[in-house]
Write a protein that holds these residues in place. Structure first.
Motif, PDB file in Angstrom:
ATOM      1  N   ASP A  33       2.395  21.781  -9.601  1.00  0.00           N
ATOM      2  CA  ASP A  33       1.786  20.447  -9.674  1.00  0.00           C
ATOM      3  C   ASP A  33       1.143  20.059  -8.344  1.00  0.00           C
ATOM      4  OD1 ASP A  33       2.702  20.358 -12.265  1.00  0.00           O
ATOM      5  OD2 ASP A  33       4.175  18.763 -11.923  1.00  0.00           O
ATOM      6  N   ALA A  34       1.789  20.377  -7.237  1.00  0.00           N
ATOM      7  CA  ALA A  34       1.230  20.060  -5.919  1.00  0.00           C
ATOM      8  C   ALA A  34      -0.102  20.774  -5.712  1.00  0.00           C
ATOM      9  CB  ALA A  34       2.220  20.442  -4.815  1.00  0.00           C
ATOM     10  N   ILE A  35      -0.186  22.020  -6.156  1.00  0.00           N
ATOM     11  CA  ILE A  35      -1.432  22.777  -6.047  1.00  0.00           C
ATOM     12  C   ILE A  35      -2.524  22.118  -6.882  1.00  0.00           C
ATOM     13  CG2 ILE A  35      -2.521  24.941  -6.794  1.00  0.00           C
ATOM     14  CD1 ILE A  35       0.099  26.339  -5.824  1.00  0.00           C
ATOM     15  N   ILE A  36      -2.194  21.760  -8.101  1.00  0.00           N
ATOM     16  CA  ILE A  36      -3.187  21.132  -8.989  1.00  0.00           C
ATOM     17  C   ILE A  36      -3.635  19.791  -8.411  1.00  0.00           C
ATOM     18  CG2 ILE A  36      -3.607  20.185 -11.294  1.00  0.00           C
ATOM     19  CD1 ILE A  36      -1.539  22.337 -12.310  1.00  0.00           C
ATOM     20  N   ARG A  37      -2.700  19.012  -7.899  1.00  0.00           N
ATOM     21  CA  ARG A  37      -3.052  17.714  -7.297  1.00  0.00           C
ATOM     22  C   ARG A  37      -3.940  17.919  -6.073  1.00  0.00           C
ATOM     23  NH1 ARG A  37       2.553  16.762  -7.750  1.00  0.00           N
ATOM     24  NH2 ARG A  37       2.633  16.707  -5.477  1.00  0.00           N
ATOM     25  N   TRP A  38      -3.623  18.911  -5.242  1.00  0.00           N
ATOM     26  CA  TRP A  38      -4.430  19.201  -4.048  1.00  0.00           C
ATOM     27  C   TRP A  38      -5.852  19.571  -4.462  1.00  0.00           C
ATOM     28  CZ3 TRP A  38      -7.041  23.659  -2.653  1.00  0.00           C
ATOM     29  CH2 TRP A  38      -7.548  23.697  -1.351  1.00  0.00           C
ATOM     30  N   LEU A  39      -5.978  20.409  -5.459  1.00  0.00           N
ATOM     31  CA  LEU A  39      -7.293  20.887  -5.885  1.00  0.00           C
ATOM     32  C   LEU A  39      -8.137  19.777  -6.507  1.00  0.00           C
ATOM     33  CD1 LEU A  39      -9.214  23.336  -6.317  1.00  0.00           C
ATOM     34  CD2 LEU A  39      -8.084  23.667  -8.531  1.00  0.00           C
ATOM     35  N   THR A  40      -7.519  18.948  -7.336  1.00  0.00           N
ATOM     36  CA  THR A  40      -8.269  18.005  -8.169  1.00  0.00           C
ATOM     37  C   THR A  40      -8.264  16.551  -7.701  1.00  0.00           C
ATOM     38  OG1 THR A  40      -6.345  17.574  -9.557  1.00  0.00           O
ATOM     39  CG2 THR A  40      -7.823  19.378 -10.232  1.00  0.00           C
ATOM     40  N   GLY A  41      -7.280  16.163  -6.917  1.00  0.00           N
ATOM     41  CA  GLY A  41      -7.156  14.776  -6.511  1.00  0.00           C
ATOM     42  C   GLY A  41      -6.406  13.907  -7.512  1.00  0.00           C
ATOM     43  N   ASN A  68     -11.088  18.860  -3.997  1.00  0.00           N
ATOM     44  CA  ASN A  68     -10.859  19.098  -2.581  1.00  0.00           C
ATOM     45  C   ASN A  68     -11.976  19.980  -2.005  1.00  0.00           C
ATOM     46  OD1 ASN A  68      -9.770  20.043  -0.056  1.00  0.00           O
ATOM     47  ND2 ASN A  68      -7.779  19.357  -0.804  1.00  0.00           N
ATOM     48  N   ALA A  69     -12.627  19.485  -0.966  1.00  0.00           N
ATOM     49  CA  ALA A  69     -13.720  20.232  -0.339  1.00  0.00           C
ATOM     50  C   ALA A  69     -13.232  21.567   0.232  1.00  0.00           C
ATOM     51  CB  ALA A  69     -14.377  19.396   0.747  1.00  0.00           C
ATOM     52  N   ALA A  70     -11.970  21.632   0.632  1.00  0.00           N
ATOM     53  CA  ALA A  70     -11.418  22.857   1.214  1.00  0.00           C
ATOM     54  C   ALA A  70     -11.278  23.970   0.185  1.00  0.00           C
ATOM     55  CB  ALA A  70     -10.069  22.566   1.866  1.00  0.00           C
ATOM     56  N   ARG A  71     -11.487  23.667  -1.093  1.00  0.00           N
ATOM     57  CA  ARG A  71     -11.368  24.709  -2.125  1.00  0.00           C
ATOM     58  C   ARG A  71     -12.394  25.815  -1.909  1.00  0.00           C
ATOM     59  NH1 ARG A  71     -14.529  20.868  -4.237  1.00  0.00           N
ATOM     60  NH2 ARG A  71     -16.066  21.329  -5.869  1.00  0.00           N
ATOM     61  N   GLU A  72     -13.474  25.503  -1.221  1.00  0.00           N
ATOM     62  CA  GLU A  72     -14.498  26.521  -0.968  1.00  0.00           C
ATOM     63  C   GLU A  72     -13.995  27.603  -0.016  1.00  0.00           C
ATOM     64  OE1 GLU A  72     -18.077  24.409   0.035  1.00  0.00           O
ATOM     65  OE2 GLU A  72     -18.116  23.421  -1.922  1.00  0.00           O
ATOM     66  N   GLN A  73     -12.840  27.367   0.615  1.00  0.00           N
ATOM     67  CA  GLN A  73     -12.225  28.384   1.478  1.00  0.00           C
ATOM     68  C   GLN A  73     -11.457  29.415   0.656  1.00  0.00           C
ATOM     69  OE1 GLN A  73      -9.762  26.512   4.462  1.00  0.00           O
ATOM     70  NE2 GLN A  73     -11.252  24.879   4.768  1.00  0.00           N
ATOM     71  N   ILE A  74     -11.288  29.155  -0.636  1.00  0.00           N
ATOM     72  CA  ILE A  74     -10.534  30.064  -1.501  1.00  0.00           C
ATOM     73  C   ILE A  74     -11.386  31.300  -1.754  1.00  0.00           C
ATOM     74  CG2 ILE A  74      -9.409  30.364  -3.741  1.00  0.00           C
ATOM     75  CD1 ILE A  74      -9.104  27.241  -3.762  1.00  0.00           C
ATOM     76  N   LYS A  75     -10.853  32.435  -1.377  1.00  0.00           N
ATOM     77  CA  LYS A  75     -11.560  33.708  -1.530  1.00  0.00           C
ATOM     78  C   LYS A  75     -10.625  34.704  -2.188  1.00  0.00           C
ATOM     79  CE  LYS A  75     -14.931  32.379   1.414  1.00  0.00           C
ATOM     80  NZ  LYS A  75     -15.692  31.325   0.843  1.00  0.00           N
ATOM     81  N   ASP A  98      -6.717  29.476 -10.755  1.00  0.00           N
ATOM     82  CA  ASP A  98      -6.031  30.741 -11.037  1.00  0.00           C
ATOM     83  C   ASP A  98      -5.622  31.441  -9.745  1.00  0.00           C
ATOM     84  OD1 ASP A  98      -6.446  30.347 -13.762  1.00  0.00           O
ATOM     85  OD2 ASP A  98      -8.122  31.763 -13.891  1.00  0.00           O
ATOM     86  N   LYS A  99      -6.520  31.472  -8.776  1.00  0.00           N
ATOM     87  CA  LYS A  99      -6.249  32.143  -7.501  1.00  0.00           C
ATOM     88  C   LYS A  99      -5.116  31.447  -6.749  1.00  0.00           C
ATOM     89  CE  LYS A  99      -6.912  35.050  -4.137  1.00  0.00           C
ATOM     90  NZ  LYS A  99      -6.334  36.379  -4.273  1.00  0.00           N
ATOM     91  N   LYS A 112      -0.356  27.529   3.551  1.00  0.00           N
ATOM     92  CA  LYS A 112      -1.457  28.509   3.503  1.00  0.00           C
ATOM     93  C   LYS A 112      -2.227  28.373   2.192  1.00  0.00           C
ATOM     94  CE  LYS A 112      -0.290  30.728   7.292  1.00  0.00           C
ATOM     95  NZ  LYS A 112      -0.916  30.320   8.521  1.00  0.00           N
ATOM     96  N   ILE A 113      -1.500  28.185   1.075  1.00  0.00           N
ATOM     97  CA  ILE A 113      -2.152  28.019  -0.212  1.00  0.00           C
ATOM     98  C   ILE A 113      -3.049  26.786  -0.194  1.00  0.00           C
ATOM     99  CG2 ILE A 113      -1.773  27.505  -2.668  1.00  0.00           C
ATOM    100  CD1 ILE A 113       0.909  29.075  -2.407  1.00  0.00           C
ATOM    101  N   LEU A 114      -2.562  25.714   0.403  1.00  0.00           N
ATOM    102  CA  LEU A 114      -3.300  24.459   0.413  1.00  0.00           C
ATOM    103  C   LEU A 114      -4.299  24.380   1.575  1.00  0.00           C
ATOM    104  CD1 LEU A 114      -0.464  21.979  -0.598  1.00  0.00           C
ATOM    105  CD2 LEU A 114      -2.010  23.300  -2.049  1.00  0.00           C
ATOM    106  N   ARG A 115      -4.538  25.516   2.195  1.00  0.00           N
ATOM    107  CA  ARG A 115      -5.553  25.634   3.249  1.00  0.00           C
ATOM    108  C   ARG A 115      -5.386  24.563   4.313  1.00  0.00           C
ATOM    109  NH1 ARG A 115      -5.422  29.319  -0.565  1.00  0.00           N
ATOM    110  NH2 ARG A 115      -7.184  30.729  -0.582  1.00  0.00           N
TER     111      ARG A 115
END
Length: 119
Positions: A33-41, A68-75, A98-99, A112-115
């Motif tokens: 849930d924390a990951i989803i909240r971080w990604l989507t707001g 989250n603008a930092a999602r573009e760091q996901i590689k 998914d990543k 690290k996951i949440l950049r």
């Protein structure tokens, strides 16, 4: 790719798979849930509402309060596809999620996951 079948699937139908994948590796629903909240707001309440309403992925991401603008760091690669090379915007958002779940299941630290920026 816009017609990909996952776009019309309800987020609620896939969400338990994210949780199961994480829990199998000793992680928690709260971390998912924390990951989803971080990604989507989404707030936790908003996230739970999206799940309860069984919105599809298209509506889930379209309604996200603040991607989250930092999602573009996901590689990296998910399902044999390099995330940063996915051209269709909705599929890229789905692959980002998914990543992040993959990283959680592989034991990566939440900061690290949440950049999170280095101190």
């Amino acid at each position: 790719m816009a017609g990909h079948r996952i776009c019309g699937m309800s987020f609620a139908s896939v969400y338990p798979h994210y949780v199961t994948k994480a829990e199998r590796k000793g992680r928690t629903k709260e971390e998912v849930d924390a990951i989803i909240r971080w990604l989507t707001g989404y707030s936790q309440e908003q996230l739970e509402q999206q799940i309860a309403e069984r919105v599809d992925f298209t509506a889930f991401f379209a309604s996200a309060p603040a991607m989250n603008a930092a999602r573009e760091q996901i590689k990296g690669v998910v399902c044999g596809v390099r995330v940063e090379n996915v051209e269709e915007p909705l599929m890229r958002e789905i692959r980002y999620l998914d990543k992040l779940i993959d990283e959680l299941a592989k034991g990566k630290a939440m900061d690290k996951i949440l950049r999170a920026p280095a101190p």
